[in-house]
Design a protein around this motif. Structure first.
Motif, PDB file in Angstrom:
ATOM      1  N   ILE A  51      -0.442  11.500   2.979  1.00  0.00           N
ATOM      2  CA  ILE A  51      -1.652  11.491   1.684  1.00  0.00           C
ATOM      3  C   ILE A  51      -1.557   9.951   1.394  1.00  0.00           C
ATOM      4  N   VAL A  52       0.055   9.796   0.377  1.00  0.00           N
ATOM      5  CA  VAL A  52       0.926   8.476  -0.340  1.00  0.00           C
ATOM      6  C   VAL A  52      -0.062   7.549   0.647  1.00  0.00           C
ATOM      7  N   ALA A  53       0.561   7.217   2.192  1.00  0.00           N
ATOM      8  CA  ALA A  53      -0.285   6.502   2.629  1.00  0.00           C
ATOM      9  C   ALA A  53      -1.707   5.697   2.189  1.00  0.00           C
ATOM     10  N   ALA A  54      -2.593   6.957   2.668  1.00  0.00           N
ATOM     11  CA  ALA A  54      -3.951   6.871   2.554  1.00  0.00           C
ATOM     12  C   ALA A  54      -3.920   6.555   1.206  1.00  0.00           C
ATOM     13  N   ASN A  55      -3.372   7.541   0.139  1.00  0.00           N
ATOM     14  CA  ASN A  55      -3.971   6.948  -1.071  1.00  0.00           C
ATOM     15  C   ASN A  55      -3.183   5.550  -1.720  1.00  0.00           C
ATOM     16  N   SER A  56      -2.822   4.762  -1.301  1.00  0.00           N
ATOM     17  CA  SER A  56      -2.180   3.045  -1.363  1.00  0.00           C
ATOM     18  C   SER A  56      -2.809   2.878  -0.004  1.00  0.00           C
ATOM     19  N   GLY A  57      -3.602   2.858   0.074  1.00  0.00           N
ATOM     20  CA  GLY A  57      -4.314   1.449   0.780  1.00  0.00           C
ATOM     21  C   GLY A  57      -3.745   0.860   2.084  1.00  0.00           C
ATOM     22  N   ASP A  58      -2.564   1.485   2.228  1.00  0.00           N
ATOM     23  CA  ASP A  58      -1.507   0.968   3.398  1.00  0.00           C
ATOM     24  C   ASP A  58      -2.158   1.840   5.307  1.00  0.00           C
ATOM     25  N   ASP A  59      -2.581   0.437   5.841  1.00  0.00           N
ATOM     26  CA  ASP A  59      -2.817   0.588   7.294  1.00  0.00           C
ATOM     27  C   ASP A  59      -2.146   0.213   8.286  1.00  0.00           C
ATOM     28  N   LYS A  60      -0.947   1.176   8.506  1.00  0.00           N
ATOM     29  CA  LYS A  60       0.421   0.418   9.202  1.00  0.00           C
ATOM     30  C   LYS A  60      -0.337   0.498  10.941  1.00  0.00           C
ATOM     31  N   GLU A  61      -0.816   1.457  11.326  1.00  0.00           N
ATOM     32  CA  GLU A  61      -0.820   1.425  12.043  1.00  0.00           C
ATOM     33  C   GLU A  61      -1.883  -0.035  12.734  1.00  0.00           C
ATOM     34  N   SER A  62      -2.806  -0.443  12.102  1.00  0.00           N
ATOM     35  CA  SER A  62      -3.854  -0.948  12.820  1.00  0.00           C
ATOM     36  C   SER A  62      -3.479  -2.542  12.286  1.00  0.00           C
ATOM     37  N   ALA A  63      -2.862  -2.799  11.146  1.00  0.00           N
ATOM     38  CA  ALA A  63      -2.150  -3.715  10.868  1.00  0.00           C
ATOM     39  C   ALA A  63      -1.268  -4.606  12.010  1.00  0.00           C
ATOM     40  N   GLY A  64      -1.383  -6.353  12.144  1.00  0.00           N
ATOM     41  CA  GLY A  64      -0.880  -7.109  12.883  1.00  0.00           C
ATOM     42  C   GLY A  64      -0.429  -7.732  13.064  1.00  0.00           C
ATOM     43  N   PRO A  65       0.411  -8.502  13.028  1.00  0.00           N
ATOM     44  CA  PRO A  65       0.646 -10.010  12.567  1.00  0.00           C
ATOM     45  C   PRO A  65       0.602 -10.444  11.994  1.00  0.00           C
ATOM     46  N   VAL A  66       1.296 -11.067  10.993  1.00  0.00           N
ATOM     47  CA  VAL A  66       0.942 -11.414   9.509  1.00  0.00           C
ATOM     48  C   VAL A  66       0.147 -12.777  10.354  1.00  0.00           C
ATOM     49  N   VAL A  67      -0.911 -13.076   9.804  1.00  0.00           N
ATOM     50  CA  VAL A  67      -1.320 -14.767  10.568  1.00  0.00           C
ATOM     51  C   VAL A  67      -1.752 -15.799   8.840  1.00  0.00           C
ATOM     52  N   GLU A  68      -0.674 -17.004   8.902  1.00  0.00           N
ATOM     53  CA  GLU A  68      -1.684 -17.314   7.697  1.00  0.00           C
ATOM     54  C   GLU A  68      -3.028 -18.042   8.225  1.00  0.00           C
ATOM     55  N   PRO A  69      -3.830 -17.811   7.213  1.00  0.00           N
ATOM     56  CA  PRO A  69      -5.153 -17.928   7.198  1.00  0.00           C
ATOM     57  C   PRO A  69      -5.034 -20.028   6.809  1.00  0.00           C
ATOM     58  N   LYS A  70      -5.978 -20.647   7.319  1.00  0.00           N
ATOM     59  CA  LYS A  70      -6.123 -21.735   6.960  1.00  0.00           C
ATOM     60  C   LYS A  70      -5.997 -22.495   5.634  1.00  0.00           C
ATOM     61  N   GLY A  71      -5.375 -23.148   5.527  1.00  0.00           N
ATOM     62  CA  GLY A  71      -4.977 -23.928   3.979  1.00  0.00           C
ATOM     63  C   GLY A  71      -4.839 -22.768   2.759  1.00  0.00           C
ATOM     64  N   ALA A  72      -3.916 -21.152   3.235  1.00  0.00           N
ATOM     65  CA  ALA A  72      -3.572 -20.429   2.371  1.00  0.00           C
ATOM     66  C   ALA A  72      -2.462 -20.861   1.039  1.00  0.00           C
ATOM     67  N   ALA A  73      -2.896 -20.358   0.003  1.00  0.00           N
ATOM     68  CA  ALA A  73      -1.554 -21.174  -1.083  1.00  0.00           C
ATOM     69  C   ALA A  73      -1.526 -20.249  -1.876  1.00  0.00           C
ATOM     70  N   GLY A  74      -0.618 -20.531  -2.869  1.00  0.00           N
ATOM     71  CA  GLY A  74      -0.379 -19.226  -4.234  1.00  0.00           C
ATOM     72  C   GLY A  74       0.882 -18.941  -3.643  1.00  0.00           C
ATOM     73  N   LYS A  75       1.630 -17.937  -4.588  1.00  0.00           N
ATOM     74  CA  LYS A  75       3.040 -17.027  -3.318  1.00  0.00           C
ATOM     75  C   LYS A  75       3.125 -16.809  -2.534  1.00  0.00           C
TER      76      LYS A  75
END
Length: 255
Positions: A51-75
């Protein structure tokens, strides 16, 4: 300014304020559900975690590796930049493509934002959140965000971003979860409908990065979406007198 114009602006501000209040109400209900779930954790820890995971917006099963997009900026490189880096003013926007208040904000403010960015007076950092997926269920926020980042690679983020909001479904309708729908909308943007874009969308290339962006939103202590900061100051801090598009333009041009 005519009375009709003043009334129209008041009505627009009232609609945006009302939608933000509804969003905060949904967020309060979400938190209440999480607290209530924790109280009954002795009945089944696995169920509570679900319940907590579903309501926190986490999608651990489908989230893949963290690939940074072109030109990503900010913190932590978790923002999509628009405009010239040397612009004197910075507008930081936290949005969710399924969020109705975000769509209202874009309808009212994006012409001014795009104009100022085009003139080199304003740089914008877009941060993408997926809180509606957590609140309502589904993956439309995440899939739409991934597609928008794919558009960033093609140099068409702003155009596709605006198309998504202009074609936003009802909040309870998870239409953006369908990749075919997202690909159809790409046809509304010149130069975006390509094999490279299609593969990026279908592969969910940036889902992991979107997940990290959403975590940053959750950890940021923000009240909801949209959260909009001009040079670090919340333009909606005074909800009875938010910064209007005209006032935003005046403040940026005065720099």
């Amino acid at each position: 300014m005519s009375e009709n114009n003043r009334e129209g602006k008041r009505t627009a501000r009232d609609r945006l304020a009302a939608e933000r209040e509804r969003e905060k109400g949904r967020e309060r209900r979400r938190r209440t559900l999480i607290v209530a779930s924790a109280v009954v954790c002795v009945l089944g820890l696995a169920a509570v975690v679900g319940i907590v995971a579903a309501n926190s917006g986490d999608d651990k099963e489908s989230a893949g590796p963290v690939v940074e997009p072109k030109g990503a900026a900010g913190k932590d490189n978790l923002a999509i930049p628009v405009g010239k880096p040397e612009a004197k003013s910075t507008l930081t926007i936290w949005e969710d493509f399924r969020c109705p208040a975000c769509a209202q904000f874009e309808a009212q403010y994006s012409p001014t934002i795009n104009e100022l960015a085009g003139k080199g007076l304003l740089k914008v950092e877009y941060h993408l959140a997926t809180i509606i997926d957590g609140n309502m269920g589904g993956t439309g926020s995440r899939n739409a965000a991934n597609a928008a980042v794919c558009a960033q690679d093609a140099g068409r983020f702003t155009e596709y971003h605006d198309v998504l909001y202009k074609n936003q479904p009802q909040e309870s309708d998870d239409a953006f979860a369908e990749n075919d729908h997202l690909l159809d909308l790409a046809g509304k943007v010149d130069g975006l409908d390509s094999g490279t874009f299609k593969k990026c969308v279908e592969d969910g290339t940036y889902e992991g990065w979107v997940g990290e962006s959403n975590k940053a939103f959750q950890n940021g202590g923000f009240r909801g979406t949209p959260t909009v900061l001009l040079d670090g100051k919340d333009i909606f801090a005074d909800e009875k007198n938010p910064v209007t598009p005209q006032q935003l333009k005046q403040q940026v041009e005065a720099k």
